[in-house]
Scaffold this motif. Sequence first.
Motif, PDB file in Angstrom:
ATOM      1  N   LEU A   1       0.828  -1.212   0.000  1.00 17.43           N
ATOM      2  CA  LEU A   1       0.000   0.000   0.000  1.00 17.43           C
ATOM      3  C   LEU A   1       0.862   1.261   0.000  1.00 17.43           C
ATOM      4  O   LEU A   1       0.524   2.262  -0.655  1.00 17.43           O
ATOM      5  CB  LEU A   1      -0.934  -0.007   1.220  1.00 17.43           C
ATOM      6  CG  LEU A   1      -2.037  -1.068   1.220  1.00 17.43           C
ATOM      7  CD1 LEU A   1      -2.784  -1.057   2.549  1.00 17.43           C
ATOM      8  CD2 LEU A   1      -3.008  -0.832   0.063  1.00 17.43           C
TER       9      LEU A   1
ATOM     10  N   ALA B   1      -0.975   4.536  -1.432  1.00 15.13           N
ATOM     11  CA  ALA B   1      -2.249   4.557  -0.707  1.00 15.13           C
ATOM     12  C   ALA B   1      -2.077   5.133   0.691  1.00 15.13           C
ATOM     13  O   ALA B   1      -2.946   5.877   1.182  1.00 15.13           O
ATOM     14  CB  ALA B   1      -2.822   3.139  -0.628  1.00 15.13           C
TER      15      ALA B   1
ATOM     16  N   THR C   1      -3.901   8.555   2.230  1.00 20.11           N
ATOM     17  CA  THR C   1      -4.702   8.647   3.463  1.00 20.11           C
ATOM     18  C   THR C   1      -4.175   9.741   4.370  1.00 20.11           C
ATOM     19  O   THR C   1      -4.952  10.466   5.005  1.00 20.11           O
ATOM     20  CB  THR C   1      -4.691   7.302   4.218  1.00 20.11           C
ATOM     21  OG1 THR C   1      -3.336   6.927   4.516  1.00 20.11           O
ATOM     22  CG2 THR C   1      -5.335   6.207   3.391  1.00 20.11           C
TER      23      THR C   1
ATOM     24  N   GLU D   1       2.334   1.778  -3.462  1.00 20.13           N
ATOM     25  CA  GLU D   1       1.332   2.269  -4.421  1.00 20.13           C
ATOM     26  C   GLU D   1       0.839   3.673  -4.088  1.00 20.13           C
ATOM     27  O   GLU D   1       0.013   4.237  -4.816  1.00 20.13           O
ATOM     28  CB  GLU D   1       0.146   1.305  -4.454  1.00 20.13           C
ATOM     29  CG  GLU D   1       0.505  -0.080  -4.997  1.00 20.13           C
ATOM     30  CD  GLU D   1      -0.635  -1.070  -4.856  1.00 20.13           C
ATOM     31  OE1 GLU D   1      -1.646  -0.705  -4.208  1.00 20.13           O
ATOM     32  OE2 GLU D   1      -0.522  -2.198  -5.386  1.00 20.13           O
TER      33      GLU D   1
END
Length: 377
Positions: free
Chosen positions: A79, A84, A88, A82
């Motif tokens: 994550l 992500a 967040t 990538e």
Amino acid sequence: MLTILDRYLLREVLPVLFVSALLYVAVFLFGFFYVGSQWLDGAPVLKVLTWLGYHVPGVLVQVLPMAVVSAVVIPFGRLATEGAVLATQAGGIPLTRLLRPVLLVGFLLAGLSLYLSEKVVPETNARVRGYWYDELTSRGHGLARLRGKTVPLGNGLELYFSGYDWAHRAMTDVRLQLWKGRQATVIFADSGTYDGDTLRLRGYRLYTVDYSQIDALVSAPPDALPEELQRVFKNVSIPKSPDATLTLKTGLTRDQALANFADPLAADTLSLSEAWRRYTDPDLSPKDRLEAGLAFHSKLALPLANVVLILIALPFAVNYGRSPGLSLGMSVLIAVAYYLVFLLARSMGGLGLLPPALAAWSANLIFAFVGWRLMRR
């Protein structure tokens, strides 16, 4: 209540946790099989698999912290690669918020490990040794391993037998003794069997002698000897039939006796509550209290490693988990480092260099502190 983010993270974490746990359990079981393979020639495959199956609960308690590390490092590393995790954080969600569903899993696994340590592992670990001697290697003659040894059966009862009847799978020249203060009850038997927690003695004689009354017997006048003899010999039971049988319940099962006394590699058959009772026993010697303290605190500390290792695994995953191979290697290194610190601290506790509680909890304290500092950064 789980949010969409929580459910998404759990979908990423749980499959890796499941596969990692299976992998680590399989590696441990292969190790047991490899070490024991030289004695398993001709053993039925189903019995070998059954024996390996009895290892699983104990192994699971040991490997769950390792699986938790993999379940955090591998998916969170992907994550992070990538973008992500960065997305967040850009959306105002701190890294610590991502911990919530994973910590929930960690606490559930800690509870599972504590339950297994209390209810399942003591019995299955005892069965491992019992099954090994009674079903795989000596084929029902496991008791022969206890010949010539004094075996405590619990509640002050001790078993000794000097011979073994291979044809009938029975102990011969059996002696049982139970002391209460200076009063001893001794049972002699020609032969005996031990199944479950039941002893069956054939051709027995029972004597209860109160040694505290012997001084009065020595100084008693001749006319008082019969009465003094009755005080010394509280009970004498000699059945008329030479084949008379006496059945007794013991505090230790046959499997537990084999696990604890059949060979030097004794299995851990102590539950968490039993470890606590032993630790708080006021009559323990300092050495035994030290060992009991290490056992009790270790049985608490290791399950909670499922939570502690999450704190250090997540920042490592976010910062260094750039590829699946690197993430897997990192997760193994973190788990190995934890167990090295855990075992080193326990060894220092065993030598008396650290108090039992600090020795057992040192690895958790160190890894929790390092993990939290990394998270704060």
